[in-house]
Enzyme design. Structure first.
Site, PDB file in Angstrom:
ATOM      1  N   ASP A 100       8.230   1.788   0.998  1.00 13.77           N
ATOM      2  CA  ASP A 100       7.124   1.391   0.128  1.00 13.77           C
ATOM      3  C   ASP A 100       6.410   0.178   0.728  1.00 13.77           C
ATOM      4  OD1 ASP A 100       5.882   1.787  -2.720  1.00 13.77           O
ATOM      5  OD2 ASP A 100       6.473  -0.327  -2.713  1.00 13.77           O
ATOM      6  N   TYR A 207      -0.340  -6.571  -4.104  1.00 18.92           N
ATOM      7  CA  TYR A 207      -1.488  -5.707  -4.383  1.00 18.92           C
ATOM      8  C   TYR A 207      -2.774  -6.527  -4.464  1.00 18.92           C
ATOM      9  CZ  TYR A 207       1.939  -2.105  -5.434  1.00 18.92           C
ATOM     10  OH  TYR A 207       2.960  -1.200  -5.331  1.00 18.92           O
ATOM     11  N   HIS A 270       9.995   9.138  -4.965  1.00 21.36           N
ATOM     12  CA  HIS A 270       9.545   8.042  -4.127  1.00 21.36           C
ATOM     13  C   HIS A 270      10.656   7.342  -3.349  1.00 21.36           C
ATOM     14  CE1 HIS A 270       6.869   4.890  -2.830  1.00 21.36           C
ATOM     15  NE2 HIS A 270       7.524   3.939  -3.487  1.00 21.36           N
TER      16      HIS A 270
END
Length: 292
Positions: A100, A207, A270
């Site tokens: 990730d 982010y 994921h």
């Protein structure tokens, strides 16, 4: 788990918490959102048999320092964390394992400092070149990544902290408990990490610093990576049922990675290292043996 050594290392003006075990070549593990070092515990147990495994809490996470400024989470700074980590453990190269957000950093690091990466093992982290392509050309990937708009908002951490981290529990814990790859003890560890002071705000700074959304603007930004081909052996372990990343991110990756092996896990989401740890460890072991 009590046999892991827990400690701190000062790199790049932050104190990073890590756990380590074993002796031999360095195998460095980088987690993503919303995990912490414990994401790798199945792999740490297995590969500490013949490697010096180190799993770090990335800056902003769990017990590591949490710089307040969004600018402290920009990619060049995150890459420098990794470079200094490798050197802090007395090494000039390592097997780099990442997932990730940790994977995003590892990809960028591999194309900036390839001499530090003897082998690369990636979990569900799209390649920067193919991800840029998919965001630009694939409406399904833009839809799958639309959550980033919420994540990069200045108050998004309040959203995730609300109701005892209910949204994060729905995202990570509930599926794991339902499928049986997370225990109640695992869930408690994640909850404790998320509720560390200022942790969620710092975790979401990744982010905010990247500013992926709006995608029309982000895909126009230059990548500024020194290389377009990575030469060292690379293993990609990918869950085909990952809701965040379209499988088409793997298309054409051979144009950018010279020696790549890809294994897809059908029906896995994921985090294959959670859902299929025994199979993951077997595939990693085969890869390490083949490339030693």
């Amino acid at each position: 788990m009590n046999l892991f050594q827990s400690n701190y290392v000062n790199v790049n003006d932050v104190n990073l918490h890590y756990v380590t075990k074993g002796e031999g070549e360095l195998m460095l593990f980088l987690h993503g959102f919303p995990y912490f070092w414990y994401n790798w515990h199945h792999q740490l147990e297995e590969f500490s048999k013949d490697y010096r495994v180190v799993a770090v809490d990335m800056r902003g996470y769990n017990l590591s320092d949490k710089p307040e400024d969004v600018s402290a989470y920009k990619m060049p700074i995150l890459m420098e964390d990794v470079r200094q980590l490798i050197e802090a453990f007395g090494e000039k190269t390592c097997t780099l394992v990442a997932h990730d957000w940790g994977g995003a950093i590892a990809w960028a690091f591999a194309y900036t400092y390839p001499e530090y990466v003897k082998r690369l093992i990636m979990f569900d982290a799209p390649h920067p070149y193919t991800f840029r392509r998919e965001l630009s050309e694939n409406p399904a990937q833009r839809q799958a990544s639309s959550y980033m708009e919420k994540f990069q908002q200045p108050d998004s951490h309040d959203y995730f902290l609300a109701n005892d981290c209910e949204k994060l529990k729905q995202l990570l814990i509930a599926p794991g408990l339902e499928k049986g790859y997370l225990s109640n003890e695992d869930a408690e560890k994640y909850m404790k990490a998320w509720q560390q002071p200022k942790a969620l705000k710092s975790m979401l700074h990744y982010y905010r610093a990247a500013g992926f959304y709006p995608f029309e603007e982000s895909v126009k930004k230059p990548l500024n990576l020194p290389h377009t081909m990575f030469e060292s052996p690379t293993l990609i372990l990918w869950g085909n049922a990952d809701s965040a990343f379209e499988n088409s991110n793997l298309d054409g990756i051979e144009e950018y990675v010279r020696d790549v092996t890809i294994h897809r896990f059908d029906g896995v989401g994921h985090a294959p290292q959670h859902e299929k740890p025994k199979e993951v460890n077997r595939l990693i072991r085969e890869f390490l043996t083949k490339t030693s």
